[in-house]
Design a protein around this motif. Structure first.
Motif, PDB file in Angstrom:
ATOM      1  N   ARG B  65      -3.321 -17.616  12.948  1.00 37.31           N
ATOM      2  CA  ARG B  65      -4.267 -17.095  14.401  1.00 37.31           C
ATOM      3  C   ARG B  65      -4.360 -15.030  14.778  1.00 37.31           C
ATOM      4  NH1 ARG B  65      -6.255 -20.486  14.251  1.00 37.31           N
ATOM      5  NH2 ARG B  65      -5.215 -23.057  14.736  1.00 37.31           N
ATOM      6  N   VAL B  66      -3.526 -13.988  13.997  1.00 38.31           N
ATOM      7  CA  VAL B  66      -3.603 -12.731  13.699  1.00 38.31           C
ATOM      8  C   VAL B  66      -4.113 -12.606  12.852  1.00 38.31           C
ATOM      9  CG1 VAL B  66      -1.510 -13.221  15.354  1.00 38.31           C
ATOM     10  CG2 VAL B  66      -0.999 -13.087  13.405  1.00 38.31           C
ATOM     11  N   ARG B  67      -4.476 -10.909  12.524  1.00 34.15           N
ATOM     12  CA  ARG B  67      -4.678 -10.501  11.165  1.00 34.15           C
ATOM     13  C   ARG B  67      -3.987  -9.978  10.931  1.00 34.15           C
ATOM     14  NH1 ARG B  67      -9.735  -7.012  12.161  1.00 34.15           N
ATOM     15  NH2 ARG B  67      -8.458  -5.586  11.507  1.00 34.15           N
ATOM     16  N   LEU B  68      -3.638 -10.058   9.383  1.00 38.80           N
ATOM     17  CA  LEU B  68      -2.536 -10.074   8.608  1.00 38.80           C
ATOM     18  C   LEU B  68      -2.222  -8.640   8.347  1.00 38.80           C
ATOM     19  CD1 LEU B  68      -3.315 -13.136   5.893  1.00 38.80           C
ATOM     20  CD2 LEU B  68      -1.598 -12.672   7.935  1.00 38.80           C
ATOM     21  N   LYS B  69      -1.507  -8.117   8.370  1.00 39.91           N
ATOM     22  CA  LYS B  69      -1.293  -6.591   7.932  1.00 39.91           C
ATOM     23  C   LYS B  69      -0.901  -6.750   6.821  1.00 39.91           C
ATOM     24  CE  LYS B  69       0.035  -4.553  12.644  1.00 39.91           C
ATOM     25  NZ  LYS B  69       0.717  -5.692  12.957  1.00 39.91           N
ATOM     26  N   ASN B  70      -1.514  -5.414   6.221  1.00 43.03           N
ATOM     27  CA  ASN B  70      -0.929  -5.127   3.787  1.00 43.03           C
ATOM     28  C   ASN B  70       0.721  -5.367   4.253  1.00 43.03           C
ATOM     29  OD1 ASN B  70      -2.631  -6.007   3.182  1.00 43.03           O
ATOM     30  ND2 ASN B  70      -3.397  -3.845   2.439  1.00 43.03           N
ATOM     31  N   ARG B  71       1.890  -4.460   4.861  1.00 46.10           N
ATOM     32  CA  ARG B  71       2.632  -3.892   4.582  1.00 46.10           C
ATOM     33  C   ARG B  71       3.421  -5.137   5.445  1.00 46.10           C
ATOM     34  NH1 ARG B  71       6.073  -0.724   9.231  1.00 46.10           N
ATOM     35  NH2 ARG B  71       8.134  -0.931   8.474  1.00 46.10           N
ATOM     36  N   ASP B  72       3.271  -6.369   6.628  1.00 47.14           N
ATOM     37  CA  ASP B  72       3.967  -8.149   6.754  1.00 47.14           C
ATOM     38  C   ASP B  72       3.535  -8.036   5.044  1.00 47.14           C
ATOM     39  OD1 ASP B  72       4.366  -6.128   9.132  1.00 47.14           O
ATOM     40  OD2 ASP B  72       3.160  -8.157  10.225  1.00 47.14           O
ATOM     41  N   VAL B  73       2.836  -8.618   4.603  1.00 45.35           N
ATOM     42  CA  VAL B  73       2.531  -9.897   3.763  1.00 45.35           C
ATOM     43  C   VAL B  73       3.094  -8.964   2.656  1.00 45.35           C
ATOM     44  CG1 VAL B  73       0.498 -10.656   2.299  1.00 45.35           C
ATOM     45  CG2 VAL B  73      -0.457 -10.887   4.828  1.00 45.35           C
ATOM     46  N   ALA B  74       3.223  -8.015   2.318  1.00 40.83           N
ATOM     47  CA  ALA B  74       3.723  -7.248   1.123  1.00 40.83           C
ATOM     48  C   ALA B  74       4.947  -7.800   1.022  1.00 40.83           C
ATOM     49  CB  ALA B  74       3.171  -5.813   0.946  1.00 40.83           C
ATOM     50  N   ASP B  75       5.960  -6.887   2.429  1.00 39.21           N
ATOM     51  CA  ASP B  75       7.202  -7.322   2.220  1.00 39.21           C
ATOM     52  C   ASP B  75       7.780  -9.168   2.162  1.00 39.21           C
ATOM     53  OD1 ASP B  75       7.379  -4.535   2.726  1.00 39.21           O
ATOM     54  OD2 ASP B  75       7.573  -4.755   5.006  1.00 39.21           O
ATOM     55  N   LEU B  76       6.622  -9.888   2.961  1.00 35.37           N
ATOM     56  CA  LEU B  76       7.212 -11.419   3.348  1.00 35.37           C
ATOM     57  C   LEU B  76       7.151 -11.858   1.285  1.00 35.37           C
ATOM     58  CD1 LEU B  76       5.131 -12.752   6.045  1.00 35.37           C
ATOM     59  CD2 LEU B  76       7.398 -12.615   5.376  1.00 35.37           C
ATOM     60  N   LEU B  77       5.874 -11.195   0.374  1.00 33.82           N
ATOM     61  CA  LEU B  77       5.896 -11.801  -0.407  1.00 33.82           C
ATOM     62  C   LEU B  77       6.703 -11.417  -1.527  1.00 33.82           C
ATOM     63  CD1 LEU B  77       1.877 -10.816  -1.793  1.00 33.82           C
ATOM     64  CD2 LEU B  77       3.217 -13.132  -1.468  1.00 33.82           C
ATOM     65  N   THR B  78       7.820 -10.254  -1.222  1.00 28.03           N
ATOM     66  CA  THR B  78       8.802  -9.481  -1.894  1.00 28.03           C
ATOM     67  C   THR B  78       9.812 -10.581  -1.466  1.00 28.03           C
ATOM     68  OG1 THR B  78       8.173  -7.734  -2.091  1.00 28.03           O
ATOM     69  CG2 THR B  78      10.569  -7.692  -2.263  1.00 28.03           C
ATOM     70  N   LEU B  79      10.164 -11.163  -0.174  1.00 26.40           N
ATOM     71  CA  LEU B  79      11.184 -11.705   0.389  1.00 26.40           C
ATOM     72  C   LEU B  79      10.802 -13.032  -0.262  1.00 26.40           C
ATOM     73  CD1 LEU B  79      13.759 -12.526   2.466  1.00 26.40           C
ATOM     74  CD2 LEU B  79      11.500 -12.908   4.360  1.00 26.40           C
ATOM     75  N   TYR B  80       9.758 -13.622  -0.237  1.00 22.95           N
ATOM     76  CA  TYR B  80       9.527 -15.096  -1.162  1.00 22.95           C
ATOM     77  C   TYR B  80      10.015 -14.677  -2.668  1.00 22.95           C
ATOM     78  CZ  TYR B  80       7.568 -15.990   3.260  1.00 22.95           C
ATOM     79  OH  TYR B  80       7.813 -15.663   4.982  1.00 22.95           O
ATOM     80  N   GLY B  81       9.660 -14.165  -3.604  1.00 17.34           N
ATOM     81  CA  GLY B  81       9.611 -13.635  -4.574  1.00 17.34           C
ATOM     82  C   GLY B  81       8.345 -13.631  -5.516  1.00 17.34           C
ATOM     83  N   VAL B  82       8.058 -13.135  -4.760  1.00 19.68           N
ATOM     84  CA  VAL B  82       6.580 -12.829  -6.132  1.00 19.68           C
ATOM     85  C   VAL B  82       6.514 -11.796  -5.702  1.00 19.68           C
ATOM     86  CG1 VAL B  82       3.544 -13.172  -5.209  1.00 19.68           C
ATOM     87  CG2 VAL B  82       5.102 -15.285  -4.075  1.00 19.68           C
TER      88      VAL B  82
END
Lengths: 278, 300
Positions: B65-82
């Motif tokens: 529902r919202v635009r994805l921000k690069n920085r948020d997604v990068a942080d989440l991928l790190t958190l999720y172990g990618v």
């Protein structure tokens, strides 16, 4: 042109119609088929019944897809090779890709197609998706297949019964119990049509599903579905074609009827296409 | 089967196919982020904290529902172990694709975020079904009708603002004539035809327009007449958006005065589908509908 026959009041003969009510709390034949074909016009109860059935008899998913493929090949054969220009599709189901008029009108834009179904969900969807080519025509009749007089009267308003008509009854006769005389109903429809007309049927084959799978399937359906399914054996199936000559390859499973590729499994449906003698 | 190992190429499975539709791509990227989070056993609260946000921010993001921000997604991928660099950069590349500007960017001055979402979903939908109790669906309004409707809700707005809204509505309608347009199936209560919006000339123009759009092969219009009595549409107006992609759920859009609700939980969506299936069966056929609109036009 697209027209639509929806009687304002019920004109059906007494005791003819066994129309299912609009009820999403039980599984329904049209929506089950939609789900098996990967459609989204189905509800929780439909998916629960199908998921339970597929655990018992996984080949029924393949069976539904192959039935749809058979529809395409049979209608294409009738339109392109035989030259049929009038179709009567009884038991339309929820429209999806490759409906009878789309297949037929791709070959012959002037083809006329009458659809018949008794299900309120199909009726709703038929409003939108059955848009015809400009040259041809489609009509939808809201009637039970047992009510052959309503069907023939409605179909006669679009189709010329002095010219050959192809009648398709796919995955539908197996919900009609012997007590309602399905063989007699098919014979009555064929009677109204001239020699050189065609009949295409697919039907759950009694001997095509193992006994234990069949018992499991019937158990789920009895508890969870609006319609009951009656498998018929090859002999009973062939009797639908009385008065016709079967075209090659005769009675086979749907995936074996003039296949355009190597079948990837075994379905549980008999099918055949016959030409009315005369 | 939905559990995707964070090191797996499956992370990107199918995502490339939807690159053309920013809204669909965003929903899919969001869905993938949800699966990754669940596979890593991380709560929405903890994930929200990681990106300086809340649980509901994660939920909006995972629902596309919202635009994805690069920085948020990068942080989440790190958190999720990618951690695989190539995989991360491809995922982030798709995030950028999901953020390409849309035509409605030009209307940023008037467009609330809750409606911007709708425009993305509407543009991405393969089928749009609606039930309308008061107004003609926005995709079928004439400029004059749209102007009258817009004026109703913005009595003191300057003319320029009203014209911006009308322009936006007409621009939206271009999707009806694009190649591979969506199927639009709208059922209207008879009240929509009978209650005048604007003057008689506005209504006559609107009737003519409805008769014309009903001719489009991808449009189906139905009216549920007063004579059919009360019907299942107790809910008020709503729109159901369906996407071609098998893995994307239908979305129900409910517009309110100052906000909108998007439903996509299956039991909620199915209640609305039930209603619209039932009403469509009760309503006049498309041919009868055209005749009724012609009658209404003659009487106006």
């Amino acid at each position: 042109m697209t027209t639509d026959d929806t009687p304002a009041s019920s004109e059906e003969g007494a005791g003819q119609s066994k129309r299912p009510p609009f009820d999403t709390s039980v599984a329904n034949q049209a929506r089950i088929y939609d789900y098996l074909l990967g459609g989204k016009d189905n509800y929780e109860a439909d998916r629960a019944a199908v998921d339970a059935v597929l655990k018992i008899a996984p080949e029924l998913g393949f069976t539904a897809r192959e039935n749809r493929a058979f529809l395409g090949r049979a209608v294409r054969y009738l339109a392109a090779e035989v030259g049929i220009r009038q179709f009567l599709d009884i038991g339309t189901g929820i429209p999806t890709a490759g409906n009878t008029h789309q297949v037929a009108q791709a070959v012959a834009p002037e083809a006329r197609v009458v659809y018949v179904d008794y299900d309120p969900v199909v009726l709703a969807h038929a409003r939108t998706l059955l848009k015809s080519s400009k040259a041809g025509a489609t009509r939808y009749i809201d009637a039970d297949l047992r009510d052959t007089e309503t069907i023939l009267a409605g179909a006669g308003r679009l189709l010329d019964f002095t010219q050959p008509v192809a009648v398709t009854l796919l995955m539908i006769l197996h919900v009609i119990p012997d007590a309602d005389d399905p063989h007699g109903k098919v014979a009555r429809v064929l009677d109204a049509l001239p020699p050189g007309s065609y009949l295409a049927v697919s039907h759950l084959g009694a001997e095509l599903l193992d006994q234990d799978k069949s018992d499991g399937f019937q158990g789920v359906v009895r508890r969870q579905a609006q319609q009951q399914y009656i498998g018929r054996d090859r002999g009973e199936f062939e009797r639908f074609f009385a008065g016709t000559d079967l075209v090659e390859p005769g009675v086979v499973r749907v995936e074996e009827w003039r296949p355009d590729r190597e079948p990837e499994g075994r379905s549980a449906l008999w099918c055949a296409v016959g030409r009315k003698r005369g | 089967m939905d559990t995707v190992g964070p090191d797996s190429e499956q992370l990107l499975f199918g995502l490339g196919d939807s690159a053309g539709d920013a809204a669909v791509l965003r929903m899919r990227l969001g869905g993938q982020l949800r699966r990754l989070r669940e596979a890593a056993g991380i709560t929405p609260e903890d994930a929200g904290f990681e990106i300086r946000g809340s649980r509901s921010k994660i939920s909006r993001l995972e629902n596309g529902r919202v635009r994805l921000k690069n920085r948020d997604v990068a942080d989440l991928l790190t958190l999720y172990g990618v951690t695989d660099d190539a995989l991360r950069s491809r995922f982030l590349g798709l995030v950028m694709q999901s953020n390409v500007p849309n035509w409605w960017g030009d209307y940023g001055d008037i467009l609330p975020g809750w409606f911007e979402n709708y425009l993305g979903l509407e543009a991405a939908a393969a089928t749009i079904r609606s039930f309308e109790v008061q107004f003609v669906h926005g995709l079928f309004q004439t400029g004059d009708y749209a102007r009258a409707v817009t004026r109703l809700g913005r009595k003191t707005a300057p003319d320029e603002e009203i014209e911006r809204w009308v322009g936006l509505r007409l621009r939206r309608q271009e999707l009806l004539s694009r190649p591979d347009p969506p199927n639009v199936w709208s059922v209207m209560d008879e009240a929509v035809l009978r209650r005048p919006v604007g003057d008689a000339a506005v209504m006559r123009g609107q009737y003519r327009h409805l008769i014309e759009v009903a001719e489009l092969p991808n449009v189906t219009l139905q009216v549920i007449p007063f004579a059919r009595g009360a019907h299942a549409g107790e809910s008020g107006s709503f729109t159901v958006l369906r996407f071609e992609e098998a893995d994307l759920p239908d979305v129900v859009y409910l517009e309110q005065l100052t906000n909108a609700v998007y439903l996509e939980q299956r039991p909620d969506v199915e209640r609305y589908l039930e209603v619209v299936d039932e009403i469509s069966g009760q309503a006049l056929t498309p041919d009868e509908t055209t005749r009724l609109i012609e009658q209404a036009a003659r009487a106006t």
